[in-house]
Design an enzyme around this catalytic site. Structure first.
Site, PDB file in Angstrom:
ATOM      1  N   THR A 142       1.107  -1.192   0.248  1.00  0.00           N
ATOM      2  CA  THR A 142       0.387  -0.514  -0.176  1.00  0.00           C
ATOM      3  C   THR A 142       0.721   1.145   0.333  1.00  0.00           C
ATOM      4  O   THR A 142       1.746   0.960   0.337  1.00  0.00           O
ATOM      5  CB  THR A 142      -1.191  -0.102   1.068  1.00  0.00           C
ATOM      6  OG1 THR A 142      -1.405   0.976   1.322  1.00  0.00           O
ATOM      7  CG2 THR A 142      -0.094  -0.529   2.628  1.00  0.00           C
ATOM      8  N   ASP A 143       0.460   2.373  -0.686  1.00  0.00           N
ATOM      9  CA  ASP A 143       1.015   3.902  -0.426  1.00  0.00           C
ATOM     10  C   ASP A 143       1.099   4.269   1.425  1.00  0.00           C
ATOM     11  O   ASP A 143       1.786   4.971   1.582  1.00  0.00           O
ATOM     12  CB  ASP A 143      -0.273   4.709  -1.147  1.00  0.00           C
ATOM     13  CG  ASP A 143      -0.945   5.662  -0.500  1.00  0.00           C
ATOM     14  OD1 ASP A 143      -1.431   4.779  -0.179  1.00  0.00           O
ATOM     15  OD2 ASP A 143      -1.603   5.904  -1.903  1.00  0.00           O
ATOM     16  N   GLU A 144       0.267   3.231   2.004  1.00  0.00           N
ATOM     17  CA  GLU A 144       0.024   4.000   3.550  1.00  0.00           C
ATOM     18  C   GLU A 144       1.514   3.924   3.628  1.00  0.00           C
ATOM     19  O   GLU A 144       2.171   4.830   5.386  1.00  0.00           O
ATOM     20  CB  GLU A 144      -0.854   3.446   4.005  1.00  0.00           C
ATOM     21  CG  GLU A 144      -2.405   3.447   3.370  1.00  0.00           C
ATOM     22  CD  GLU A 144      -3.520   3.279   3.933  1.00  0.00           C
ATOM     23  OE1 GLU A 144      -3.835   3.411   5.500  1.00  0.00           O
ATOM     24  OE2 GLU A 144      -4.738   3.085   3.515  1.00  0.00           O
ATOM     25  N   TYR A 168      -1.979  -0.693  11.077  1.00  0.00           N
ATOM     26  CA  TYR A 168      -1.884  -0.523   9.835  1.00  0.00           C
ATOM     27  C   TYR A 168      -0.606  -0.855   9.127  1.00  0.00           C
ATOM     28  O   TYR A 168      -0.273  -1.602   8.248  1.00  0.00           O
ATOM     29  CB  TYR A 168      -2.973  -0.630   8.916  1.00  0.00           C
ATOM     30  CG  TYR A 168      -3.041  -0.751   7.714  1.00  0.00           C
ATOM     31  CD1 TYR A 168      -3.256  -2.459   6.869  1.00  0.00           C
ATOM     32  CD2 TYR A 168      -3.150   0.029   6.545  1.00  0.00           C
ATOM     33  CE1 TYR A 168      -3.251  -2.287   5.789  1.00  0.00           C
ATOM     34  CE2 TYR A 168      -3.343  -0.136   5.176  1.00  0.00           C
ATOM     35  CZ  TYR A 168      -2.654  -1.437   4.783  1.00  0.00           C
ATOM     36  OH  TYR A 168      -3.263  -2.056   3.362  1.00  0.00           O
ATOM     37  N   LYS A 172       1.898  -3.030   7.099  1.00  0.00           N
ATOM     38  CA  LYS A 172       2.212  -3.277   6.005  1.00  0.00           C
ATOM     39  C   LYS A 172       3.899  -2.863   5.474  1.00  0.00           C
ATOM     40  O   LYS A 172       4.487  -3.841   4.775  1.00  0.00           O
ATOM     41  CB  LYS A 172       1.502  -2.510   5.070  1.00  0.00           C
ATOM     42  CG  LYS A 172       0.774  -2.974   5.043  1.00  0.00           C
ATOM     43  CD  LYS A 172       0.324  -4.643   4.450  1.00  0.00           C
ATOM     44  CE  LYS A 172       0.317  -4.589   2.989  1.00  0.00           C
ATOM     45  NZ  LYS A 172      -0.087  -5.506   2.961  1.00  0.00           N
TER      46      LYS A 172
HETATM   47  P1  NAD Z   1      -9.218  -6.945   2.504  1.00  0.00           P
HETATM   48  O1  NAD Z   1      -9.562  -7.381   3.538  1.00  0.00           O
HETATM   49  O2  NAD Z   1     -10.222  -7.210   1.514  1.00  0.00           O
HETATM   50  O3  NAD Z   1      -8.718  -9.311   2.072  1.00  0.00           O
HETATM   51  C1  NAD Z   1      -7.942  -9.556   2.630  1.00  0.00           C
HETATM   52  C2  NAD Z   1      -7.653 -11.220   2.358  1.00  0.00           C
HETATM   53  O4  NAD Z   1      -7.048 -11.853   3.319  1.00  0.00           O
HETATM   54  C3  NAD Z   1      -9.444 -11.586   3.263  1.00  0.00           C
HETATM   55  O5  NAD Z   1     -10.518 -12.557   2.623  1.00  0.00           O
HETATM   56  C4  NAD Z   1      -8.846 -12.620   4.663  1.00  0.00           C
HETATM   57  O6  NAD Z   1      -9.730 -12.813   5.129  1.00  0.00           O
HETATM   58  C5  NAD Z   1      -7.699 -12.754   4.051  1.00  0.00           C
HETATM   59  N1  NAD Z   1      -6.541 -13.035   5.238  1.00  0.00           N
HETATM   60  C6  NAD Z   1      -6.313 -12.464   6.763  1.00  0.00           C
HETATM   61  N2  NAD Z   1      -5.316 -12.904   7.605  1.00  0.00           N
HETATM   62  C7  NAD Z   1      -4.639 -13.871   6.733  1.00  0.00           C
HETATM   63  C8  NAD Z   1      -3.980 -15.018   6.919  1.00  0.00           C
HETATM   64  N3  NAD Z   1      -3.876 -14.865   8.269  1.00  0.00           N
HETATM   65  N4  NAD Z   1      -4.099 -15.704   5.871  1.00  0.00           N
HETATM   66  C9  NAD Z   1      -4.405 -15.986   4.988  1.00  0.00           C
HETATM   67  N5  NAD Z   1      -5.975 -15.403   4.221  1.00  0.00           N
HETATM   68  C10 NAD Z   1      -5.805 -13.827   5.279  1.00  0.00           C
HETATM   69  O7  NAD Z   1      -8.397  -6.444   1.789  1.00  0.00           O
HETATM   70  P2  NAD Z   1      -8.132  -6.456   0.184  1.00  0.00           P
HETATM   71  O8  NAD Z   1      -8.468  -4.108   0.616  1.00  0.00           O
HETATM   72  O9  NAD Z   1      -8.530  -6.992  -0.164  1.00  0.00           O
HETATM   73  O10 NAD Z   1      -6.132  -5.308   0.104  1.00  0.00           O
HETATM   74  C11 NAD Z   1      -5.250  -7.296  -0.233  1.00  0.00           C
HETATM   75  C12 NAD Z   1      -4.542  -6.014   0.302  1.00  0.00           C
HETATM   76  O11 NAD Z   1      -3.840  -5.479  -0.915  1.00  0.00           O
HETATM   77  C13 NAD Z   1      -3.858  -6.457   1.558  1.00  0.00           C
HETATM   78  O12 NAD Z   1      -2.624  -6.436   1.758  1.00  0.00           O
HETATM   79  C14 NAD Z   1      -3.274  -4.356   1.340  1.00  0.00           C
HETATM   80  O13 NAD Z   1      -2.680  -3.618   1.922  1.00  0.00           O
HETATM   81  C15 NAD Z   1      -2.890  -4.188  -0.143  1.00  0.00           C
HETATM   82  N6  NAD Z   1      -3.748  -2.530   0.053  1.00  0.00           N
HETATM   83  C16 NAD Z   1      -4.967  -2.210  -0.267  1.00  0.00           C
HETATM   84  C17 NAD Z   1      -5.531  -1.022  -0.386  1.00  0.00           C
HETATM   85  C18 NAD Z   1      -6.802  -1.387  -0.681  1.00  0.00           C
HETATM   86  O14 NAD Z   1      -6.970   0.125  -0.683  1.00  0.00           O
HETATM   87  N7  NAD Z   1      -8.092  -2.260  -0.407  1.00  0.00           N
HETATM   88  C19 NAD Z   1      -4.449  -0.149  -1.523  1.00  0.00           C
HETATM   89  C20 NAD Z   1      -3.431  -0.782  -1.766  1.00  0.00           C
HETATM   90  C21 NAD Z   1      -3.036  -2.422  -1.110  1.00  0.00           C
HETATM   91  P1  TYD Z   2     -10.665   3.769   3.707  1.00  0.00           P
HETATM   92  O1  TYD Z   2     -11.614   3.903   3.512  1.00  0.00           O
HETATM   93  O2  TYD Z   2     -10.069   3.621   6.002  1.00  0.00           O
HETATM   94  O3  TYD Z   2      -8.952   3.627   3.687  1.00  0.00           O
HETATM   95  P2  TYD Z   2      -7.309   4.429   4.075  1.00  0.00           P
HETATM   96  O4  TYD Z   2      -7.927   4.053   5.507  1.00  0.00           O
HETATM   97  O5  TYD Z   2      -6.693   3.160   4.161  1.00  0.00           O
HETATM   98  O6  TYD Z   2      -6.913   5.175   3.825  1.00  0.00           O
HETATM   99  O7  TYD Z   2     -10.395   5.143   4.269  1.00  0.00           O
HETATM  100  C1  TYD Z   2     -10.400   6.065   3.513  1.00  0.00           C
HETATM  101  C2  TYD Z   2     -10.570   7.759   3.844  1.00  0.00           C
HETATM  102  O8  TYD Z   2     -11.960   7.965   4.156  1.00  0.00           O
HETATM  103  C3  TYD Z   2      -9.813   7.749   5.030  1.00  0.00           C
HETATM  104  O9  TYD Z   2      -9.753   9.920   4.981  1.00  0.00           O
HETATM  105  C4  TYD Z   2     -10.750   8.146   6.163  1.00  0.00           C
HETATM  106  C5  TYD Z   2     -12.276   8.249   6.031  1.00  0.00           C
HETATM  107  N1  TYD Z   2     -13.478   7.998   6.266  1.00  0.00           N
HETATM  108  C6  TYD Z   2     -14.340   8.603   6.781  1.00  0.00           C
HETATM  109  O10 TYD Z   2     -14.174  10.023   6.583  1.00  0.00           O
HETATM  110  N2  TYD Z   2     -15.668   8.382   7.043  1.00  0.00           N
HETATM  111  C7  TYD Z   2     -15.567   6.506   7.317  1.00  0.00           C
HETATM  112  O11 TYD Z   2     -16.931   5.935   8.172  1.00  0.00           O
HETATM  113  C8  TYD Z   2     -14.969   5.840   7.566  1.00  0.00           C
HETATM  114  C9  TYD Z   2     -14.771   4.058   7.132  1.00  0.00           C
HETATM  115  C10 TYD Z   2     -13.554   6.531   6.547  1.00  0.00           C
END
Ligand code: NAD
Ligand code: TYD
Length: 364
Positions: A142-144, A168, A172
Site C-alpha cells: 500500500t501507499d500508506e 496497519y 505493511k
Molecule cells: P481485504 O481485507 O478485503 O482482504 C484480505 C483477505 O486476506 C481476506 O480474504 C482475508 O480472509 C484474508 N486473510 C487475512 N488474514 C489472512 C491470513 N493470515 N492468511 C490467509 N488469508 C488471510 O483486503 P484488500 O482490500 O483486498 O487488500 C488486499 C491487499 O492489498 C492487502 O495486502 C492490502 O494491504 C493491499 N492494499 C489494499 C488497498 C485497498 O485500498 N484496499 C490498497 C493498496 C494495497
Molecule cells: P478507508 O476507506 O478506511 O481507507 P484508508 O483509511 O485505508 O485510506 O478511508 C478512506 C478515507 O475516508 C480516510 O481518510 C478515512 C475516511 N473515512 C471517513 O471519513 N468516514 C468513514 O466512515 C470511513 C470508513 C473512512
C-alpha cells in the site's frame, strides 16, 4: 502452470482471481483464512470451475503452505493476504502484527524452501543458474507505508522514505521490509507493488466508498471524519489487478512499483459524488442523499494526504489505468445497486454461515 494467490477471497484478491480466470486458463490455488473480510460468495461464479481451488488456511501455517507449494508447484505466489482496515488496526493491532508481519515472514520462509528446491532442480536438470528460475513472489502493498503528505508535497515515488503512521501501515511497512530483505539476503525473486486506495465491486462496506453507498441507500448517516478534507488517491480495483498482472509478467526482480491513477480527491468530494450519482440513479422521494452527510470525530492519527507517482510503472512496463475516477465510481455505484443480495449477506452475517457450512475445516 499454476499460481498460488493468498487472500483471494478478499476485495482485491477476489477481483484479481475473477479477472485472471476471465482471460487465462492458468489455474489458481487460492489460500485464504476467511476472516470477516474473506467472502467466498464473491467467487460463487467459479463454483465447479476446475481452474480455481479455494483452500481455507493461514499464510502463517508453514506446514500447510509448504504442502500446497509442493503439491501444486506454482510458478508464482501473489500475496494479497492481510488485515487491511486502518480503523480496526487502531482498535486492535494484534491481528495486524500476526498476519501482516509474522504471517508474511512465515510465508516467505515456506516460499524460500520451495524456491530453493526449484532452483536446485533447475541447476541439476538444465544447468540453469538460480537467477534464471522463472518463479516469482509478488507482494501486494500500500501507499500508506510512505506516511502523510503536506498539501504541496510531490506524490510518493518508490524512493520516498517509509514513515508509516497507523498500526496497519506500520505492519505493511514491516512486511515490505521483510520481502526486500529476503531478496537481498537469499536472492528470493520478489516484486513489490505499493498501490493507492482501491474501490469497485465486492468492497467490504466498512471502507469509505462502499460504506457511503450502502448507508445512503439505507437512509443512515454518512459519517465523514474530521473536516472531510483528507485526500486519498483512488484507483478502480480492476486497474490495480491489471497492474499486478503486468508487474508479474515483466517487472524487474527486487523492484518496487507504485500503482496509482492520478486521482487525488478529498473525502468530502467523494461522498458528495456518490450522493449525486445516487440522486440520479435511485432518486429519493424527496431531497438529496447529501442531507445524510454527518461530520463525526476524526480518526486518531489520521493521515492528511496520500498521492502516488506511478511514472515508473507507466514508463517501464507501459501500464495505464483503463478507468478515470468518473467512469470507475459510476460503475461502482451501479454495481452496488445491482447487487443488493451480496451487500445484504455481508450485513446480516449470512455470508459467515455460508463460510462455516462450506469451508471451515476443509483444507484441499
Ligand atoms: P481485504 O481485507 O478485503 O482482504 C484480505 C483477505 O486476506 C481476506 O480474504 C482475508 O480472509 C484474508 N486473510 C487475512 N488474514 C489472512 C491470513 N493470515 N492468511 C490467509 N488469508 C488471510 O483486503 P484488500 O482490500 O483486498 O487488500 C488486499 C491487499 O492489498 C492487502 O495486502 C492490502 O494491504 C493491499 N492494499 C489494499 C488497498 C485497498 O485500498 N484496499 C490498497 C493498496 C494495497
Ligand atoms: P478507508 O476507506 O478506511 O481507507 P484508508 O483509511 O485505508 O485510506 O478511508 C478512506 C478515507 O475516508 C480516510 O481518510 C478515512 C475516511 N473515512 C471517513 O471519513 N468516514 C468513514 O466512515 C470511513 C470508513 C473512512
Amino acid at each position: 502452470m499454476t499460481i498460488l494467490v493468498t487472500g483471494g477471497a478478499g476485495f482485491i484478491g477476489a477481483n484479481f482471481v475473477l479477472d485472471w480466470l476471465a482471460t487465462s486458463d492458468e489455474p489458481i490455488i487460492n489460500l485464504d483464512k476467511l476472516t470477516y473480510a474473506g467472502n467466498p460468495e464473491t467467487l460463487a461464479s467459479l463454483e465447479g470451475d476446475a481452474r480455481h481451488q479455494l483452500v481455507q488456511g493461514d499464510i502463517g501455517d508453514s506446514t500447510l503452505v509448504s504442502r500446497l507449494l509442493a503439491e501444486h508447484q506454482p510458478r508464482a505466489v501473489v500475496n494479497f493476504a492481510a488485515e487491511s482496515h486502518v480503523d480496526r488496526s487502531i482498535h486492535g493491532p494484534g491481528e495486524f502484527i500476526e498476519t501482516n508481519i509474522v504471517g508474511t515472514f512465515r510465508l516467505l520462509e515456506a516460499v524460500r524452501g520451495y524456491w530453493r528446491g526449484l532452483a536446485d532442480a533447475g541447476i541439476r536438470e538444465q544447468g540453469r543458474a538460480p537467477s534464471h528460475n522463472p518463479f516469482r513472489f509478488l507482494h501486494v502493498s500500500t501507499d500508506e507505508v510512505y506516511g502523510s503528505l503536506a498539501k504541496d508535497d510531490p506524490a510518493f515515488s518508490e524512493a520516498h522514505r517509509y514513515e508509516p503512521n497507523s498500526p496497519y501501515s506500520a505492519s505493511k511497512a514491516a512486511s515490505d521490509h521483510l520481502v526486500r530483505a529476503w531478496h537481498h539476503t537469499y536472492g528470493l525473486p520478489v516484486l513489490t507493488t505499493n498501490c493507492s486506495n482501491n474501490y469497485g465491486p465486492y468492497h467490504f462496506p466498512e471502507k469509505l466508498i462502499p460504506l457511503m453507498i450502502v448507508n445512503a441507500l439505507a437512509g443512515k448517516p454518512l459519517p465523514v471524519y474530521g473536516d472531510g478534507m483528507q485526500i486519498r488517491d483512488w484507483l478502480y480495483v480492476k486497474d490495480h489487478c491489471s497492474a499486478i498482472r503486468r508487474v508479474l509478467e515483466a517487472g524487474r526482480l527486487g523492484e518496487v512499483y507504485n500503482v496509482g491513477g492520478w486521482n487525488e480527491k478529498p473525502n468530502i468530494e467523494i461522498v458528495q459524488t456518490i450522493c449525486q450519482l445516487l440522486d440520479e440513479m435511485r432518486p429519493k422521494a424527496s431531497g438529496s442523499y447529501a442531507q445524510q452527510i454527518t461530520y463525526v470525530t476524526d480518526r486518531p492519527g489520521h493521515d492528511r494526504r496520500y498521492a502516488i507517482d506511478a511514472r515508473k510503472l507507466e514508463a517501464e512496463l507501459g501500464w495505464k489505468p483503463a478507468e478515470t475516477f468518473e467512469t470507475g465510481i459510476r460503475k461502482t455505484v451501479e454495481w452496488y445497486l445491482a447487487n443488493p443480495e451480496w451487500v445484504q449477506h455481508v450485513q446480516s452475517g449470512a455470508y459467515r454461515e455460508w463460510v462455516n457450512k462450506n469451508y471451515t475445516g476443509r483444507q484441499t
